[in-house]
Design an enzyme around this catalytic site. Structure first.
Site, PDB file in Angstrom:
ATOM      1  N   GLY A  81       0.708  -1.060  -0.415  1.00  0.00           N
ATOM      2  CA  GLY A  81       0.247   0.215   0.292  1.00  0.00           C
ATOM      3  C   GLY A  81       0.663   1.473  -0.252  1.00  0.00           C
ATOM      4  N   TRP A  83       2.050   2.863  -2.978  1.00  0.00           N
ATOM      5  CA  TRP A  83       1.385   3.926  -3.488  1.00  0.00           C
ATOM      6  C   TRP A  83       0.566   3.992  -3.188  1.00  0.00           C
ATOM      7  CZ3 TRP A  83       3.272   2.348  -9.428  1.00  0.00           C
ATOM      8  CH2 TRP A  83       4.634   2.370  -9.338  1.00  0.00           C
ATOM      9  N   ASP A 104      -5.768  -5.606  -5.410  1.00  0.00           N
ATOM     10  CA  ASP A 104      -5.312  -6.308  -4.871  1.00  0.00           C
ATOM     11  C   ASP A 104      -5.743  -7.827  -4.661  1.00  0.00           C
ATOM     12  OD1 ASP A 104      -1.671  -6.216  -4.751  1.00  0.00           O
ATOM     13  OD2 ASP A 104      -2.559  -7.842  -4.291  1.00  0.00           O
ATOM     14  N   ASP A 120      -8.838  -9.896  -8.265  1.00  0.00           N
ATOM     15  CA  ASP A 120      -7.455 -10.577  -8.798  1.00  0.00           C
ATOM     16  C   ASP A 120      -8.508  -9.816  -9.857  1.00  0.00           C
ATOM     17  OD1 ASP A 120      -6.643 -10.789 -11.225  1.00  0.00           O
ATOM     18  OD2 ASP A 120      -6.304 -13.187 -10.483  1.00  0.00           O
ATOM     19  N   ASP A 144       1.503  -1.165 -10.745  1.00  0.00           N
ATOM     20  CA  ASP A 144       3.351  -1.617  -9.921  1.00  0.00           C
ATOM     21  C   ASP A 144       2.805  -3.046 -10.112  1.00  0.00           C
ATOM     22  OD1 ASP A 144       5.892  -1.814  -9.306  1.00  0.00           O
ATOM     23  OD2 ASP A 144       5.088  -1.399  -6.920  1.00  0.00           O
ATOM     24  N   LYS A 184       4.393  -1.326 -13.949  1.00  0.00           N
ATOM     25  CA  LYS A 184       5.873  -1.502 -13.747  1.00  0.00           C
ATOM     26  C   LYS A 184       5.541  -2.687 -15.785  1.00  0.00           C
ATOM     27  CE  LYS A 184       6.625  -4.549 -10.378  1.00  0.00           C
ATOM     28  NZ  LYS A 184       7.579  -4.118  -9.418  1.00  0.00           N
TER      29      LYS A 184
HETATM   30  C1  LIG Z   1       5.148  -5.040  -6.555  1.00  0.00           C
HETATM   31  S1  LIG Z   1       3.439  -4.804  -5.543  1.00  0.00           S
HETATM   32  C2  LIG Z   1       3.305  -3.686  -5.236  1.00  0.00           C
HETATM   33  C3  LIG Z   1       3.364  -2.847  -3.969  1.00  0.00           C
HETATM   34  C4  LIG Z   1       3.032  -1.431  -4.041  1.00  0.00           C
HETATM   35  N1  LIG Z   1       3.437  -0.440  -4.956  1.00  0.00           N
HETATM   36  C5  LIG Z   1       3.513  -0.525  -2.859  1.00  0.00           C
HETATM   37  O1  LIG Z   1       3.759   0.333  -2.313  1.00  0.00           O
HETATM   38  O2  LIG Z   1       2.753  -1.421  -1.489  1.00  0.00           O
HETATM   39  C6  LIG Z   1       2.931  -5.675  -6.531  1.00  0.00           C
HETATM   40  C7  LIG Z   1       1.326  -6.328  -6.210  1.00  0.00           C
HETATM   41  O3  LIG Z   1       0.913  -6.815  -7.558  1.00  0.00           O
HETATM   42  C8  LIG Z   1      -0.055  -7.536  -6.806  1.00  0.00           C
HETATM   43  N2  LIG Z   1      -0.868  -8.512  -8.122  1.00  0.00           N
HETATM   44  C9  LIG Z   1       0.149  -8.677  -9.210  1.00  0.00           C
HETATM   45  N3  LIG Z   1      -0.979  -9.779  -9.955  1.00  0.00           N
HETATM   46  C10 LIG Z   1      -2.615  -9.022  -9.341  1.00  0.00           C
HETATM   47  C11 LIG Z   1      -3.513  -8.995 -10.358  1.00  0.00           C
HETATM   48  N4  LIG Z   1      -3.608  -9.714 -11.238  1.00  0.00           N
HETATM   49  N5  LIG Z   1      -4.845  -8.501  -9.779  1.00  0.00           N
HETATM   50  C12 LIG Z   1      -4.322  -7.664  -8.559  1.00  0.00           C
HETATM   51  N6  LIG Z   1      -3.462  -7.600  -7.764  1.00  0.00           N
HETATM   52  C13 LIG Z   1      -2.331  -8.221  -8.607  1.00  0.00           C
HETATM   53  C14 LIG Z   1       0.111  -8.452  -6.057  1.00  0.00           C
HETATM   54  O4  LIG Z   1       0.088  -9.337  -5.172  1.00  0.00           O
HETATM   55  C15 LIG Z   1       1.471  -7.404  -5.641  1.00  0.00           C
HETATM   56  O5  LIG Z   1       1.087  -7.022  -4.046  1.00  0.00           O
END
Ligand SMILES: C[S@@+](CC[C@H](N)C(=O)[O-])C[C@H]1O[C@@H](n2cnc3c(N)ncnc32)[C@H](O)[C@@H]1O
Length: 239
Positions: A81, A83, A104, A120, A144, A184
């Protein structure tokens, strides 16, 4: 008060610490050692951010000014969280007037001013639920999202690129004119068609690698600035 520098260590914890637990797998020990010695991890703790990822967004914003004046922001792949914390601050979002929607599939601890969907993003219901949650037209769509790693590089890469692509199409569907999209991606990973599509819809499209994104990581960010608006696109397509 002067801002602590990234290289500085104001948490009181020493950098350069070694993890000596011999029972740990060597890869886990290396990860932990890198994590506890990472100045961005320490600075995130000091400044109250949930993740070091905060500095990636802050650095990109410092250079490209994508958050200034934003009224509503959607954060895709938001857990834990950091961002969303920044998004809530810049939009002045509160629980009485929510301006940030985060999604997420992992559980995320509540944040003031942020509506969190544990879902999702690829679920067909996600786009409509995000728009409902953010309460109006967003100025910024952030992603991200990174696919959970399988250990098979190519598979991980393709899955994350797919998320980036779906996020880009979503941004084009929902952004207000002049809005921005940040996602990303991987070095050399952005498909030509995706870039071409974004260039049609945004005034400027660039790849960025903030200093806080680890040099050894192939992670990059794709930034599309200045959404031209849906009417302009229709006119361009018709012409
Ligand atoms: C690098 S982390 C994000 C960090 C976040 N930007 C922060 O500042 O805390 C990537 C996130 O993308 C989520 N994610 C990946 N695929 C996803 C999807 N299909 N739907 C929702 N979330 C997804 C993962 O569960 C993970 O928590």
């Amino acid at each position: 008060m002067t801002k602590p520098t990234i290289a500085g260590n104001r948490t009181g914890r020493k950098l350069g610490q070694r993890v000596k637990n011999k029972k740990m797998k060597s890869s886990s020990r290396q990860w932990l050692q890198r994590h506890i010695n990472d100045p961005y991890v320490q600075r995130a703790q000091l400044e109250g951010y949930r993740a070091r990822a905060a500095f990636k967004l802050l650095e990109i914003d410092e250079k490209h000014q994508i958050l200034k004046g934003a009224r509503r922001i959607i954060d895709l792949g938001a857990a834990p969280g950091s961002w969303s914390q920044i998004a809530a601050k810049v939009t002045g979002s509160t629980d009485d007037d929510v301006r940030v929607a985060a999604i997420d599939f992992l559980e995320m601890t509540q944040l003031p001013g942020v509506t969190i969907l544990q879902l999702d993003f690829l679920d067909p219901e996600a786009p409509a639920r995000l728009i409902e949650a953010v309460g109006g037209t967003p100025d910024v769509v952030l992603s991200d999202m990174a696919s959970p790693t399988t250990g098979h590089h190519r598979t991980d890469h393709l899955r994350t690129m797919h998320l980036c692509e779906v996020a880009a199409h979503f941004a084009i569907e929902v952004l207000g004119e002049g809005g921005h999209f940040l996602a990303k991606t991987f070095q050399g990973g952005t498909e030509k068609e995706l870039l071409t599509m974004l260039k049609q819809h945004f005034k400027q499209v660039v790849h960025v690698k903030p200093a806080s994104s680890r040099a050894e990581s192939v992670e990059m960010f794709l930034l599309a600035k200045g959404f031209k608006g849906r009417k302009t696109q229709i006119a361009e397509t018709e012409a």
